[in-house]
Design an enzyme around this catalytic site. Sequence first.
Site, PDB file in Angstrom:
ATOM      1  N   SER A 187       0.800  -1.224   0.000  1.00 48.24           N
ATOM      2  CA  SER A 187       0.000   0.000   0.000  1.00 48.24           C
ATOM      3  C   SER A 187       0.830   1.270   0.000  1.00 48.24           C
ATOM      4  O   SER A 187       0.396   2.286  -0.531  1.00 48.24           O
ATOM      5  CB  SER A 187      -0.951  -0.003   1.202  1.00 48.24           C
ATOM      6  OG  SER A 187      -0.214  -0.121   2.396  1.00 48.24           O
ATOM      7  N   HIS A 215      -5.062  -3.269  -3.081  1.00 47.16           N
ATOM      8  CA  HIS A 215      -4.660  -2.328  -4.134  1.00 47.16           C
ATOM      9  C   HIS A 215      -4.529  -2.991  -5.495  1.00 47.16           C
ATOM     10  O   HIS A 215      -4.088  -2.362  -6.452  1.00 47.16           O
ATOM     11  CB  HIS A 215      -3.355  -1.631  -3.752  1.00 47.16           C
ATOM     12  CG  HIS A 215      -3.523  -0.730  -2.575  1.00 47.16           C
ATOM     13  ND1 HIS A 215      -4.068   0.528  -2.681  1.00 47.16           N
ATOM     14  CD2 HIS A 215      -3.289  -0.935  -1.261  1.00 47.16           C
ATOM     15  CE1 HIS A 215      -4.124   1.073  -1.479  1.00 47.16           C
ATOM     16  NE2 HIS A 215      -3.662   0.201  -0.594  1.00 47.16           N
ATOM     17  N   LYS A 246     -11.596   0.736  -2.596  1.00 45.69           N
ATOM     18  CA  LYS A 246     -10.541   1.390  -3.382  1.00 45.69           C
ATOM     19  C   LYS A 246     -10.971   1.405  -4.848  1.00 45.69           C
ATOM     20  O   LYS A 246     -11.838   2.190  -5.210  1.00 45.69           O
ATOM     21  CB  LYS A 246      -9.208   0.729  -3.073  1.00 45.69           C
ATOM     22  CG  LYS A 246      -8.816   1.150  -1.653  1.00 45.69           C
ATOM     23  CD  LYS A 246      -7.638   0.511  -1.041  1.00 45.69           C
ATOM     24  CE  LYS A 246      -7.461   1.120   0.365  1.00 45.69           C
ATOM     25  NZ  LYS A 246      -6.701   0.272   1.271  1.00 45.69           N
TER      26      LYS A 246
HETATM   27  C1  PLP Z   1      -6.885   0.085   2.639  1.00 42.67           C
HETATM   28  C2  PLP Z   1      -6.317  -1.241   2.950  1.00 42.67           C
HETATM   29  C3  PLP Z   1      -7.002  -2.140   3.771  1.00 42.67           C
HETATM   30  C4  PLP Z   1      -8.273  -1.756   4.479  1.00 42.67           C
HETATM   31  O1  PLP Z   1      -9.352  -1.654   3.630  1.00 42.67           O
HETATM   32  P1  PLP Z   1     -10.584  -0.691   4.041  1.00 42.67           P
HETATM   33  O2  PLP Z   1     -11.706  -1.200   3.228  1.00 42.67           O
HETATM   34  O3  PLP Z   1     -10.165   0.684   3.693  1.00 42.67           O
HETATM   35  O4  PLP Z   1     -10.802  -0.874   5.490  1.00 42.67           O
HETATM   36  C5  PLP Z   1      -6.463  -3.387   3.954  1.00 42.67           C
HETATM   37  N1  PLP Z   1      -5.291  -3.738   3.384  1.00 42.67           N
HETATM   38  C6  PLP Z   1      -4.598  -2.897   2.604  1.00 42.67           C
HETATM   39  C7  PLP Z   1      -3.313  -3.351   1.994  1.00 42.67           C
HETATM   40  C8  PLP Z   1      -5.073  -1.610   2.380  1.00 42.67           C
HETATM   41  O5  PLP Z   1      -4.360  -0.758   1.660  1.00 42.67           O
END
Ligand code: PLP
Length: 393
Positions: A187, A215, A246
């Site tokens: 991330s 991602h 995302k």
């Molecule tokens: C953003 C993210 C999460 C969490 O997801 P949300 O739906 O925003 O709670 C988990 N793992 C990674 C690698 C992330 O970047």
Amino acid sequence: MVNRSGLRADPLAWVAAELEELRARDLERAPIHHAGAPGPEVVVDGRSLVHLCSNNYLGLASDPRVIEAAAEAARRFGAGAGASRLVSGGTTLHRALEERLAALKGTEDCMLFSSGYMANAGTIPALAGPEDEILSDVLNHASVVDGCRLARAPVRVYRHADATHLEDLLARSGARRRLVVTDTVFSMDGDLAPLAAIVEACERHGAMLMLDEAHATGVLGPGGAGAFAEAGLAPVRTIVMGTLSKALGAAGGFVCGPRDLVALLRNRARTYVFDTAPPAPAIGAALAALDVAAREPERAARARSAARRLAAGLHALGASVPDPAACIVPLVLGEPRRALDVAAALLDAGVLAPAIRPPSVPEGTSRIRATTMAMHTEEHLERALNAFEGALR
Ligand SMILES: *Cc1c(COP(=O)(O)O)cnc(C)c1O
């Protein structure tokens, strides 16, 4: 408690001191508020800025079809779910999305959580406990780290993207069960885990494998199936986690895997059992987003090529940036102050990309983490690169 001056001591006095310490170390953060959808530009304090820090990679959060699907789901199923899934919070829409995600990821089944964070925080403790061992990449997302903590299992942290180190740790482990967990696209660094080598190591040592595709889902692989699919790997006994928040532009998390595993998780993952089901509008939005992402693969291609273009432009400015595997371009600057100064200069020049500092990244690696979207035009990217040129001087 009454102190010497006869006043009651403030039990929250420590809060101001801690805030002051954060400030002194350039680590205090506070949210900004923009006045619209997370598009390629956002309006902050009346100024339109190039938006270089949203994970809405495909632009689906503001796609009219996705918005209409959310509205339709709200009209039909309500604004909120009203209960946890095991009580009465689930609808046919929730189940349809689970089936759709299982098909996308090539697994037998799937279950939804109210966020990706909840998915990791609930799944990891359901898979491993004190008699087991978790092997985790040092740069895994905080929600993976917190899932490991909640598991109360011994955690062995392996060097970033280092399958050889992982293999060494697996060879030395005498635990009842071993769980290997890694982000596929990291991330904060935007690079890719060595998935083929990790799969091999897990197979050789009979270890469970859990992948965080937050991602990669929607961005990599056929139909946005993710990095695992892009690598040509089949997730036969793999646990694949992802988020709807995302690239899919909605909200919620999911875990895909074998049918029996998902059935057990529905009983053991506490963030599923004790959490209200995700609201139907988010589920409807995610279903529509999957349709659009599948029908318009050029969105993911455009978002990725914007990332490559940005990385190449930064490189030309003399910055050292890795080749982005997806849509994340990290510009590592070092100390928090330096990242704050660069972020402030970018903001002055009309670019929104905040300083990412510890604890989001390791000490000494504060950075600007730029992310690109399908709707970023060449003009947006040029504006951004001009701003970087001034900011890095
Ligand atoms: C953003 C993210 C999460 C969490 O997801 P949300 O739906 O925003 O709670 C988990 N793992 C990674 C690698 C992330 O970047």
